[in-house]
Structure formats: structure tokens, C-alpha cells
Write an enzyme that holds these catalytic residues in place. Sequence first.
Site, PDB file in Angstrom:
ATOM      1  N   GLN A 139       0.837  -1.200   0.000  1.00  0.00           N
ATOM      2  CA  GLN A 139       0.000   0.000   0.000  1.00  0.00           C
ATOM      3  C   GLN A 139       0.876   1.257   0.000  1.00  0.00           C
ATOM      4  O   GLN A 139       0.583   2.249  -0.660  1.00  0.00           O
ATOM      5  CB  GLN A 139      -0.927  -0.019   1.232  1.00  0.00           C
ATOM      6  N   VAL A 168      -5.590   6.937  -3.766  1.00  0.00           N
ATOM      7  CA  VAL A 168      -5.026   5.771  -3.077  1.00  0.00           C
ATOM      8  C   VAL A 168      -4.966   6.072  -1.583  1.00  0.00           C
ATOM      9  O   VAL A 168      -4.512   7.146  -1.188  1.00  0.00           O
ATOM     10  CB  VAL A 168      -3.583   5.468  -3.586  1.00  0.00           C
ATOM     11  N   SER A 174      -5.791   1.970   4.810  1.00  0.00           N
ATOM     12  CA  SER A 174      -6.478   1.153   3.814  1.00  0.00           C
ATOM     13  C   SER A 174      -7.062  -0.120   4.420  1.00  0.00           C
ATOM     14  O   SER A 174      -6.375  -0.869   5.114  1.00  0.00           O
ATOM     15  CB  SER A 174      -5.520   0.768   2.697  1.00  0.00           C
ATOM     16  N   HIS A 176      -7.673  -2.606   2.829  1.00  0.00           N
ATOM     17  CA  HIS A 176      -7.085  -3.769   2.165  1.00  0.00           C
ATOM     18  C   HIS A 176      -6.009  -4.420   3.035  1.00  0.00           C
ATOM     19  O   HIS A 176      -5.706  -5.585   2.872  1.00  0.00           O
ATOM     20  CB  HIS A 176      -6.525  -3.378   0.792  1.00  0.00           C
ATOM     21  N   ASP A 183     -11.743  -5.605  -4.182  1.00  0.00           N
ATOM     22  CA  ASP A 183     -12.069  -4.712  -5.296  1.00  0.00           C
ATOM     23  C   ASP A 183     -12.398  -5.566  -6.509  1.00  0.00           C
ATOM     24  O   ASP A 183     -11.621  -6.449  -6.873  1.00  0.00           O
ATOM     25  CB  ASP A 183     -10.861  -3.830  -5.660  1.00  0.00           C
ATOM     26  N   GLU A 226     -17.263   4.299  -4.108  1.00  0.00           N
ATOM     27  CA  GLU A 226     -16.513   3.217  -4.770  1.00  0.00           C
ATOM     28  C   GLU A 226     -17.434   2.015  -4.943  1.00  0.00           C
ATOM     29  O   GLU A 226     -17.590   1.217  -4.028  1.00  0.00           O
ATOM     30  CB  GLU A 226     -15.300   2.806  -3.920  1.00  0.00           C
ATOM     31  N   HIS A 229     -15.652  -1.564  -4.364  1.00  0.00           N
ATOM     32  CA  HIS A 229     -15.006  -1.962  -3.113  1.00  0.00           C
ATOM     33  C   HIS A 229     -16.026  -2.517  -2.113  1.00  0.00           C
ATOM     34  O   HIS A 229     -16.894  -1.789  -1.642  1.00  0.00           O
ATOM     35  CB  HIS A 229     -14.272  -0.737  -2.527  1.00  0.00           C
TER      36      HIS A 229
HETATM   37 ZN   LIG Z   1     -10.622  -1.139  -2.454  1.00  0.00          ZN
END
Ligand SMILES: [Zn+2]
Length: 261
Positions: A139, A168, A174, A176, A183, A226, A229
Site C-alpha cells: 500500500q 489511493v 487502507s 485492504h 475490489d 466506490e 469496493h
Molecule cells: Zn478497495
Amino acid sequence: MLVIKDKVKFTRGIIIIITGFALFIGVLYFCASTVISLFSKEGEEILMNDIIENNNVTEQTEQISENISNYSIDEWNLKLVNKTYSVDKTYIPELEEISDEKMFDKRAISYLKNMLEDIRKENITNIWVQSAYRSYEKQEELFENKVNYYIEQGKNQEEAESLAQTIVQRPEMSEHNLGLAVDFNTVTNEFEKTKAFEWLQENAQNYGFILRYPKDKQDITGITYESWHWRYVGIEHAKIIKQKGYCLEEYIKYLQEAQEV
Ligand SMILES: [Zn+2]
């Protein structure tokens, strides 16, 4: 004689008219009462359905509030990551491979796999996992690349960072990094137009997934919409979030407040 004949005719005429009228009234009454009873039955049914539905909603709500007192916002699947709450750099969940070296939290991967399997069973094949777990380092690299891109465009460090941040997430911010976010497809809002998105909107909560950054919650999540996501939170939580139309931030707040009472 003629007069008598006329009188008989007249009386017959009157009798026929009266009988005809009586029959007409009778038929009219029958029709009207049938229609009324039909309507009132329907009315009763509608009323009964309303009562049943209301009871279901009340039961569901009671069930939810009963469950909520048992929920802990510290559950691994409810981990909140945003601009205020960051992921610890050392946090690495136990991972399992989805496919093509894309990894997901081991505790949640079966829900993701089931969801993808069921969506494909509906002949919706235009869906793929573009990105799932990302390490802190990965990331960081993505973020730095974006910053460098803006610096090359002539921005200073601060400007470049704030621009990069709109696209980002910073490494510690994040989802993630949790291994609980996925995603889909091209990672653009083109995804919104697909059958897969439509299906997810209707069914993802049954697999424990929520649309993490909805269009109407941008001011709360701090992240622009998003459609690609999706985040695993667990089935029970996802269903409540969906039912109440919350985003994760609102849901966590809701749980906190319910437990403070
Ligand atoms: Zn994402």
C-alpha cells in the site's frame, strides 16, 4: 267487453312490470352484496397481512436489539479503518489464497468464495477479483507511486500527497491491509452498470459483505463513492447495516450507543 279486456291487459301489464322490477332489485341486491363481501374479505386480508408484516418487523427489530447487546465492536470483522482509525503496521491477518495469488482473511474467505460461486450460478460471469489483501508495504508503494506521479506533474510534496490521498489510501488507512476488502473488475465506477453490481446490491449482505463507500455517505466515510469496493463484516452485521441503510462508521456508532444504554 272491450273495457273489461283492456282492464285485464292493464292489470297484467302492471303485474309484469312489478315482477320485473322486483327481480331487478333482487339481482342488484345480490350483486352488490357479493361485491361488498369480496371487498371486505380483501380488506381483511390486507389488514391481516399488515399485522403479520408489522409483527415480523417488530420481531426482527427486537431480535436485532437483543443481538446488539452481545456484539462487540472489537470483533475482528468489524475493525474500522479510515482517516481517524488506522491499521497497526504490524497487523497481518492469517491469509488464504482466493486465486492468482490474491489473498483474503482466512476466517472470511469461504464467504467470499460462496458469494462468487453463487453469482456465477446466476450466469453472471463478468466479475473478477482485481485486488484483495494488500500488505502495508504494498500500500505504501502504491501511495508513493501516486505521490511521485503528482510531483512529476509539478506539484509540491504536500499537494502531491493530498491529491494522491483522494485516489489511493495511505498505507495505514487502507482496509485492504485487513484482508477483508475486495475490489472487483476494473476498479472504476463502470462496475456500477454491471449485472454483478446489481446482484451484489441485492444479495451481498447474505454473505456478510457491504458496499463500504456508498454514494450518499461520502461525508461520513470521507471516501468518494466506490462501487467496486466491498467489505466483509459478517452476515448478521451486514444484514442490519443493509436494513438500516448505514455505512460502517454509522453502524459502529450505533453499536456503541446501544451498549452505553
Ligand atoms: Zn478497495
